[in-house]
Design a protein around this motif. Structure first.
Motif, PDB file in Angstrom:
ATOM      1  N   ILE A  76       0.845  -1.195   0.000  1.00 34.88           N
ATOM      2  CA  ILE A  76       0.000   0.000   0.000  1.00 34.88           C
ATOM      3  C   ILE A  76       0.877   1.240   0.000  1.00 34.88           C
ATOM      4  N   GLY A  77       1.894   1.232   0.834  1.00 35.32           N
ATOM      5  CA  GLY A  77       2.812   2.370   0.897  1.00 35.32           C
ATOM      6  C   GLY A  77       3.498   2.622  -0.432  1.00 35.32           C
ATOM      7  N   LYS A  78       3.906   1.541  -1.086  1.00 34.26           N
ATOM      8  CA  LYS A  78       4.549   1.682  -2.398  1.00 34.26           C
ATOM      9  C   LYS A  78       3.579   2.261  -3.422  1.00 34.26           C
ATOM     10  N   ALA A  79       2.314   1.835  -3.347  1.00 33.03           N
ATOM     11  CA  ALA A  79       1.306   2.353  -4.276  1.00 33.03           C
ATOM     12  C   ALA A  79       1.068   3.841  -4.027  1.00 33.03           C
ATOM     13  N   LEU A 115      -9.737   3.868   7.653  1.00 33.06           N
ATOM     14  CA  LEU A 115     -10.495   3.873   6.412  1.00 33.06           C
ATOM     15  C   LEU A 115     -10.650   5.295   5.888  1.00 33.06           C
ATOM     16  N   GLU A 116     -10.991   6.204   6.760  1.00 28.67           N
ATOM     17  CA  GLU A 116     -11.177   7.602   6.364  1.00 28.67           C
ATOM     18  C   GLU A 116      -9.888   8.185   5.775  1.00 28.67           C
ATOM     19  N   THR A 117      -8.771   7.936   6.431  1.00 26.26           N
ATOM     20  CA  THR A 117      -7.480   8.438   5.950  1.00 26.26           C
ATOM     21  C   THR A 117      -7.121   7.803   4.620  1.00 26.26           C
ATOM     22  N   PHE A 118      -7.344   6.502   4.507  1.00 29.12           N
ATOM     23  CA  PHE A 118      -7.046   5.785   3.261  1.00 29.12           C
ATOM     24  C   PHE A 118      -7.826   6.384   2.098  1.00 29.12           C
ATOM     25  N   LEU A 119      -9.119   6.621   2.308  1.00 30.26           N
ATOM     26  CA  LEU A 119      -9.957   7.191   1.251  1.00 30.26           C
ATOM     27  C   LEU A 119      -9.589   8.638   0.950  1.00 30.26           C
ATOM     28  N   THR A 120      -9.192   9.379   1.966  1.00 26.36           N
ATOM     29  CA  THR A 120      -8.752  10.763   1.759  1.00 26.36           C
ATOM     30  C   THR A 120      -7.504  10.806   0.886  1.00 26.36           C
ATOM     31  N   ILE A 121      -6.563   9.912   1.157  1.00 20.43           N
ATOM     32  CA  ILE A 121      -5.335   9.859   0.354  1.00 20.43           C
ATOM     33  C   ILE A 121      -5.669   9.459  -1.076  1.00 20.43           C
ATOM     34  N   ALA A 122      -6.516   8.461  -1.243  1.00 18.89           N
ATOM     35  CA  ALA A 122      -6.904   8.037  -2.584  1.00 18.89           C
ATOM     36  C   ALA A 122      -7.549   9.197  -3.352  1.00 18.89           C
ATOM     37  N   THR A 123      -8.429   9.929  -2.693  1.00 15.74           N
ATOM     38  CA  THR A 123      -9.079  11.081  -3.323  1.00 15.74           C
ATOM     39  C   THR A 123      -8.056  12.153  -3.677  1.00 15.74           C
ATOM     40  N   SER A 124      -7.128  12.419  -2.766  1.00 22.01           N
ATOM     41  CA  SER A 124      -6.090  13.429  -3.018  1.00 22.01           C
ATOM     42  C   SER A 124      -5.216  13.051  -4.206  1.00 22.01           C
ATOM     43  N   SER A 174      -8.663   5.406  -7.418  1.00 23.12           N
ATOM     44  CA  SER A 174      -9.647   4.644  -6.645  1.00 23.12           C
ATOM     45  C   SER A 174      -8.922   3.845  -5.562  1.00 23.12           C
ATOM     46  N   ALA A 175      -9.669   3.491  -4.545  1.00 22.35           N
ATOM     47  CA  ALA A 175      -9.090   2.715  -3.448  1.00 22.35           C
ATOM     48  C   ALA A 175      -8.535   1.388  -3.949  1.00 22.35           C
ATOM     49  N   ASP A 176      -9.241   0.755  -4.899  1.00 24.47           N
ATOM     50  CA  ASP A 176      -8.755  -0.540  -5.384  1.00 24.47           C
ATOM     51  C   ASP A 176      -7.422  -0.406  -6.130  1.00 24.47           C
ATOM     52  N   MET A 177      -7.169   0.758  -6.709  1.00 24.60           N
ATOM     53  CA  MET A 177      -5.877   0.958  -7.365  1.00 24.60           C
ATOM     54  C   MET A 177      -4.747   0.940  -6.335  1.00 24.60           C
ATOM     55  N   LYS A 230      -2.512  -5.895  -5.844  1.00 19.66           N
ATOM     56  CA  LYS A 230      -1.340  -6.717  -5.525  1.00 19.66           C
ATOM     57  C   LYS A 230      -0.975  -6.682  -4.047  1.00 19.66           C
ATOM     58  N   SER A 231      -1.946  -6.414  -3.192  1.00 21.40           N
ATOM     59  CA  SER A 231      -1.664  -6.444  -1.764  1.00 21.40           C
ATOM     60  C   SER A 231      -2.818  -7.095  -1.005  1.00 21.40           C
ATOM     61  N   PRO A 232      -3.000  -8.429  -1.172  1.00 24.06           N
ATOM     62  CA  PRO A 232      -4.132  -9.103  -0.529  1.00 24.06           C
ATOM     63  C   PRO A 232      -4.116  -9.004   0.992  1.00 24.06           C
TER      64      PRO A 232
END
Length: 90
Positions: free
Chosen positions: A6-9, A47-56, A60-63, A67-69
């Motif tokens: 996730i960090g790498k993504a 979850l909120e932080t994860f979605l905020t970063i994805a939006t920024s 999308s969150a799935d992106m 590759k990180s099950p």
């Protein structure tokens, strides 16, 4: 649990947008140190932080989860915790 994918993504998409950690932190309302810890896999975002970063990052969150099950499992447990903390038991 290995959070490095996730960090790498996050780092990959940040760099693709030509952003510095400081800029992503400001856009997300987070500290630069926290962004660095996420990118190194040292912290698990809520979850909120994860979605905020994805939006920024305009992804999308799935992106960010590709590759990180194991990360998907961890984020799923965070979602369950977040949801259960919102429930009112009568």
């Amino acid at each position: 649990m290995n959070l490095k994918p996730i960090g790498k993504a996050i780092k990959k998409y940040r760099q693709l947008h030509g952003l510095r950690q400081e800029q992503l932190a400001e856009m997300s309302g987070l500290s630069t140190n926290y962004i660095g810890m996420l990118e190194r896999g040292e912290k698990t975002p809520s979850l909120e932080t994860f979605l905020t970063i994805a939006t920024s990052l305009a992804v999308s969150a799935d992106m960010l989860l590709q590759k990180s099950p194991s990360a998907i499992i961890r984020i799923s447990s965070v979602i369950a915790t977040d949801i259960s903390s919102c429930l009112i038991i009568r």
